[in-house]
Motif scaffolding. Structure first.
Motif, PDB file in Angstrom:
ATOM      1  N   ILE A 123       6.735   1.724   0.005  1.00 57.41           N
ATOM      2  CA  ILE A 123       5.517   2.067  -0.733  1.00 57.41           C
ATOM      3  C   ILE A 123       4.904   3.350  -0.176  1.00 57.41           C
ATOM      4  CG2 ILE A 123       3.151   1.312  -1.240  1.00 57.41           C
ATOM      5  CD1 ILE A 123       4.309  -1.591  -1.312  1.00 57.41           C
TER       6      ILE A 123
ATOM      7  N   THR B 197       7.481   2.777  -6.479  1.00 55.94           N
ATOM      8  CA  THR B 197       6.720   1.978  -7.439  1.00 55.94           C
ATOM      9  C   THR B 197       7.526   0.762  -7.869  1.00 55.94           C
ATOM     10  OG1 THR B 197       7.544   3.363  -9.228  1.00 55.94           O
ATOM     11  CG2 THR B 197       5.390   3.938  -8.291  1.00 55.94           C
ATOM     12  N   SER B 198       8.817   0.774  -7.523  1.00 53.25           N
ATOM     13  CA  SER B 198       9.716  -0.338  -7.820  1.00 53.25           C
ATOM     14  C   SER B 198      10.648  -0.520  -6.627  1.00 53.25           C
ATOM     15  CB  SER B 198      10.520  -0.024  -9.086  1.00 53.25           C
ATOM     16  OG  SER B 198      11.443  -1.047  -9.353  1.00 53.25           O
TER      17      SER B 198
ATOM     18  N   HIS C 280       0.533  -6.401  -3.408  1.00 49.89           N
ATOM     19  CA  HIS C 280       0.831  -5.135  -4.098  1.00 49.89           C
ATOM     20  C   HIS C 280       1.173  -5.412  -5.558  1.00 49.89           C
ATOM     21  CE1 HIS C 280       0.890  -2.946  -0.309  1.00 49.89           C
ATOM     22  NE2 HIS C 280       1.659  -3.897   0.185  1.00 49.89           N
ATOM     23  N   ALA C 281       0.190  -5.851  -6.310  1.00 54.36           N
ATOM     24  CA  ALA C 281       0.414  -6.242  -7.708  1.00 54.36           C
ATOM     25  C   ALA C 281       0.888  -5.075  -8.573  1.00 54.36           C
ATOM     26  CB  ALA C 281      -0.859  -6.838  -8.286  1.00 54.36           C
ATOM     27  N   ASN C 282       0.587  -3.854  -8.160  1.00 57.91           N
ATOM     28  CA  ASN C 282       0.984  -2.683  -8.939  1.00 57.91           C
ATOM     29  C   ASN C 282       2.416  -2.215  -8.638  1.00 57.91           C
ATOM     30  OD1 ASN C 282       0.168  -1.954  -6.341  1.00 57.91           O
ATOM     31  ND2 ASN C 282      -0.304   0.128  -6.972  1.00 57.91           N
ATOM     32  N   ILE C 283       3.094  -2.869  -7.704  1.00 52.15           N
ATOM     33  CA  ILE C 283       4.468  -2.513  -7.329  1.00 52.15           C
ATOM     34  C   ILE C 283       5.402  -3.594  -7.855  1.00 52.15           C
ATOM     35  CG2 ILE C 283       6.043  -2.032  -5.415  1.00 52.15           C
ATOM     36  CD1 ILE C 283       3.779   0.016  -5.611  1.00 52.15           C
ATOM     37  N   ASN C 284       6.460  -3.173  -8.536  1.00 55.79           N
ATOM     38  CA  ASN C 284       7.471  -4.110  -9.038  1.00 55.79           C
ATOM     39  C   ASN C 284       8.464  -4.398  -7.912  1.00 55.79           C
ATOM     40  OD1 ASN C 284       9.238  -5.618 -10.565  1.00 55.79           O
ATOM     41  ND2 ASN C 284      10.205  -3.827 -11.497  1.00 55.79           N
TER      42      ASN C 284
ATOM     43  N   THR D 160       4.261  -9.294  -3.013  1.00 57.30           N
ATOM     44  CA  THR D 160       3.903  -9.005  -4.402  1.00 57.30           C
ATOM     45  C   THR D 160       2.423  -9.297  -4.642  1.00 57.30           C
ATOM     46  OG1 THR D 160       6.152  -9.467  -5.158  1.00 57.30           O
ATOM     47  CG2 THR D 160       4.425  -9.562  -6.807  1.00 57.30           C
TER      48      THR D 160
END
Length: 126
Positions: free
Chosen positions: A58, A63-64, A93-97, A90
């Motif tokens: 990150i 982002t993924s 970091h809800a914005n990261i897949n 997860t």
């Protein structure tokens, strides 16, 4: 940016952990089209544990993140421990897949790899 996190068990033996780091470097060179970032991380017994590996990805702009378990069997670590760690990460970091790939031993390529390795074996003298 896409990241690949190669996850091994981890060892008290530094050389074993270094082998995983070296493998991650080889992966980085061979999958640059799919992954911008390739890092090693460990379940335990090493400096970079899975959460730290995810944080490193990150910090480098991922982002993924695909987590690839470098395990042969679907034991407790693969079925429970690693997914639980990923779920906790997860949640932070809800914005990261963050996705979990099948463990190495589940690959259909495993039979070909084993045959190739056996064919290329060397004689060990006593």
């Amino acid at each position: 940016m896409n990241a690949l996190l190669l996850v091994a068990h981890g060892s008290r033996r530094k050389q074993s952990n270094d082998e995983v780091a070296h493998l991650a470097e080889k992966l980085k060179k061979n999958c640059a089209e799919q992954y911008d970032i390739v890092k090693p991380a460990f379940l335990e017994l090493s400096d970079v544990l899975i959460p730290e590996g995810i944080e490193q990805c990150i910090a480098e702009g991922a982002t993924s993140i695909t987590v690839l378990p470098y395990f042969l069997n679907s034991g407790r670590h693969v079925v429970e421990d690693i997914p639980n760690i990923i779920n906790r990460c997860t949640a932070r970091h809800a914005n990261i897949n963050i996705s979990l790939s099948p463990h190495l031993g589940a690959s259909d390529l495993m039979v070909d790899l084993l045959i190739s390795t056996a064919v290329n074996s060397t004689l060990v003298s006593a």
